[in-house]
Design a protein around this motif. Structure first.
Motif, PDB file in Angstrom:
ATOM      1  N   VAL A   5      45.843  50.466  29.596  1.00 31.26           N
ATOM      2  CA  VAL A   5      45.660  49.140  28.816  1.00 31.26           C
ATOM      3  C   VAL A   5      45.126  48.318  30.107  1.00 31.26           C
ATOM      4  O   VAL A   5      44.227  47.402  29.918  1.00 31.26           O
ATOM      5  CB  VAL A   5      46.851  48.672  28.252  1.00 31.26           C
ATOM      6  N   PHE A   6      45.833  48.252  31.090  1.00 32.82           N
ATOM      7  CA  PHE A   6      45.291  47.339  32.283  1.00 32.82           C
ATOM      8  C   PHE A   6      44.076  47.908  32.637  1.00 32.82           C
ATOM      9  O   PHE A   6      43.107  46.736  32.590  1.00 32.82           O
ATOM     10  CB  PHE A   6      46.264  47.836  33.412  1.00 32.82           C
ATOM     11  N   GLY A   7      43.679  49.141  32.754  1.00 31.83           N
ATOM     12  CA  GLY A   7      42.433  49.511  33.084  1.00 31.83           C
ATOM     13  C   GLY A   7      41.116  49.018  32.099  1.00 31.83           C
ATOM     14  O   GLY A   7      40.177  48.475  32.541  1.00 31.83           O
ATOM     15  N   ARG A   8      41.515  48.953  30.775  1.00 34.96           N
ATOM     16  CA  ARG A   8      40.664  48.437  29.676  1.00 34.96           C
ATOM     17  C   ARG A   8      40.375  46.910  29.875  1.00 34.96           C
ATOM     18  O   ARG A   8      39.271  46.642  29.921  1.00 34.96           O
ATOM     19  CB  ARG A   8      41.131  48.921  28.336  1.00 34.96           C
ATOM     20  N   GLY A   9      41.566  46.341  30.229  1.00 35.61           N
ATOM     21  CA  GLY A   9      41.480  44.932  30.449  1.00 35.61           C
ATOM     22  C   GLY A   9      40.627  44.550  31.757  1.00 35.61           C
ATOM     23  O   GLY A   9      39.810  43.634  31.597  1.00 35.61           O
ATOM     24  N   LEU A  10      40.689  45.294  32.816  1.00 35.89           N
ATOM     25  CA  LEU A  10      40.017  45.105  33.937  1.00 35.89           C
ATOM     26  C   LEU A  10      38.534  45.271  33.807  1.00 35.89           C
ATOM     27  O   LEU A  10      37.798  44.693  34.019  1.00 35.89           O
ATOM     28  CB  LEU A  10      40.269  46.096  34.964  1.00 35.89           C
ATOM     29  N   ASP A  11      38.224  46.271  32.957  1.00 38.99           N
ATOM     30  CA  ASP A  11      36.721  46.752  32.535  1.00 38.99           C
ATOM     31  C   ASP A  11      36.090  45.459  31.736  1.00 38.99           C
ATOM     32  O   ASP A  11      35.141  45.051  31.879  1.00 38.99           O
ATOM     33  CB  ASP A  11      36.789  47.983  31.885  1.00 38.99           C
ATOM     34  N   ALA A  12      37.082  45.225  30.721  1.00 40.62           N
ATOM     35  CA  ALA A  12      36.681  44.098  29.856  1.00 40.62           C
ATOM     36  C   ALA A  12      36.215  42.722  30.645  1.00 40.62           C
ATOM     37  O   ALA A  12      35.215  42.023  30.205  1.00 40.62           O
ATOM     38  CB  ALA A  12      37.518  43.627  28.687  1.00 40.62           C
ATOM     39  N   LEU A  13      37.235  42.391  31.601  1.00 38.53           N
ATOM     40  CA  LEU A  13      36.945  41.390  32.435  1.00 38.53           C
ATOM     41  C   LEU A  13      35.848  41.413  33.339  1.00 38.53           C
ATOM     42  O   LEU A  13      35.092  40.172  33.338  1.00 38.53           O
ATOM     43  CB  LEU A  13      38.315  41.108  33.294  1.00 38.53           C
ATOM     44  N   GLY A  14      35.359  42.384  33.658  1.00 41.56           N
ATOM     45  CA  GLY A  14      34.387  42.862  34.642  1.00 41.56           C
ATOM     46  C   GLY A  14      33.059  42.358  33.492  1.00 41.56           C
ATOM     47  O   GLY A  14      31.930  41.671  34.058  1.00 41.56           O
ATOM     48  N   GLN A  15      33.093  43.139  32.316  1.00 39.41           N
ATOM     49  CA  GLN A  15      31.850  42.814  31.313  1.00 39.41           C
ATOM     50  C   GLN A  15      31.770  41.313  31.092  1.00 39.41           C
ATOM     51  O   GLN A  15      30.649  40.818  31.089  1.00 39.41           O
ATOM     52  CB  GLN A  15      32.211  43.465  30.077  1.00 39.41           C
ATOM     53  N   LEU A  16      32.951  40.670  30.958  1.00 33.22           N
ATOM     54  CA  LEU A  16      32.891  39.281  30.305  1.00 33.22           C
ATOM     55  C   LEU A  16      32.151  38.428  31.711  1.00 33.22           C
ATOM     56  O   LEU A  16      31.531  37.614  31.290  1.00 33.22           O
ATOM     57  CB  LEU A  16      34.346  38.743  30.093  1.00 33.22           C
ATOM     58  N   SER A  17      32.729  38.679  32.758  1.00 40.01           N
ATOM     59  CA  SER A  17      32.293  37.904  33.781  1.00 40.01           C
ATOM     60  C   SER A  17      30.791  38.127  34.079  1.00 40.01           C
ATOM     61  O   SER A  17      30.138  37.139  34.424  1.00 40.01           O
ATOM     62  CB  SER A  17      32.989  38.566  35.110  1.00 40.01           C
ATOM     63  N   ALA A  18      30.190  39.445  33.946  1.00 33.74           N
ATOM     64  CA  ALA A  18      28.821  39.525  34.041  1.00 33.74           C
ATOM     65  C   ALA A  18      28.120  38.645  33.139  1.00 33.74           C
ATOM     66  O   ALA A  18      26.899  38.430  33.374  1.00 33.74           O
ATOM     67  CB  ALA A  18      28.650  40.982  33.724  1.00 33.74           C
TER      68      ALA A  18
END
Length: 207
Positions: free
Chosen positions: A149-162
């Motif tokens: 879950v943490f990993g998915r959150g981290l990926d999502a945050l990177g995508q959002l930031s981009a």
């Protein structure tokens, strides 16, 4: 001997369909808000059995306009209508909620759906107004004990930031404590470092 086998498999089949039937819960079985105030209806075991999450309930109702398509090698999402026509509010928030799911297919649909929704044209304009509501949802994924879950959150945050760039900066304070906490764990050090570099890259210098 084959008769016995046939009978036992027949019994198993019956069991299965009964279990499936009991799974679908009718709205009547939902507790009314007033029940919550009545001490008699408070179930001491309720805390341990998790209610269906908002995401799985919405998915079951058909409220998520994309579905998992099983490929022989890769799974992919199929959208019922083009993702650029879908309203980000509430779908982007619902998909972000779904990042906390631990069951298939919710894990895949939420992760992939979040990513694909952010890839549509004009995603930034649609996502930026949602940040005040979206960031706390991502924070919950980043604060989750489950590593995936943490990993998915981290990926999502990177995508959002981009996608939203510096617009995310004001909200990062909310998330940094969770990121820094995982930065202390060896297995996440690299992933979190990369994520922080991404945030800095897309957001300009994070003060």
């Amino acid at each position: 001997g084959s008769n016995v086998l046939r009978m036992s498999s027949g019994i198993q089949m019956k069991k299965k369909t009964a279990a499936q039937k009991s799974k679908t819960c009718s709205p009547e079985s939902q507790p009314k808000p007033s029940d919550k105030l009545n001490p008699k209806t408070i179930d001491p075991f309720r805390a341990y059995s998790q209610p269906p999450s908002a995401f799985s309930a919405t998915y079951a109702r058909g409220g998520i306009p994309c579905r998992l398509v099983h490929g022989s090698v890769n799974h992919k999402l199929q959208w019922e209508c083009p993702p650029e026509t879908v309203s980000f509010d509430p779908l982007l928030l619902t998909l972000a909620e779904g990042l906390r799911e631990t069951k298939h297919p919710y894990t895949f649909v939420s992760k992939e759906g979040f990513k694909e929704l952010l890839l549509v044209e004009g995603a930034a304009e649609k996502a930026i107004p949602l940040l005040p509501r979206l960031v706390p949802v991502l924070k919950a994924a980043l604060a989750h004990a489950d590593d995936e879950v943490f990993g998915r959150g981290l990926d999502a945050l990177g995508q959002l930031s981009a996608v939203v760039g510096p617009s995310l900066n004001d909200h990062l304070k909310l998330l940094l404590t969770n990121l820094l906490k995982r930065l202390m764990e060896r297995k996440y050090r690299e992933k979190v470092t990369v994520a922080l570099q991404k945030l800095e890259h897309y957001g300009g210098k994070v003060s």
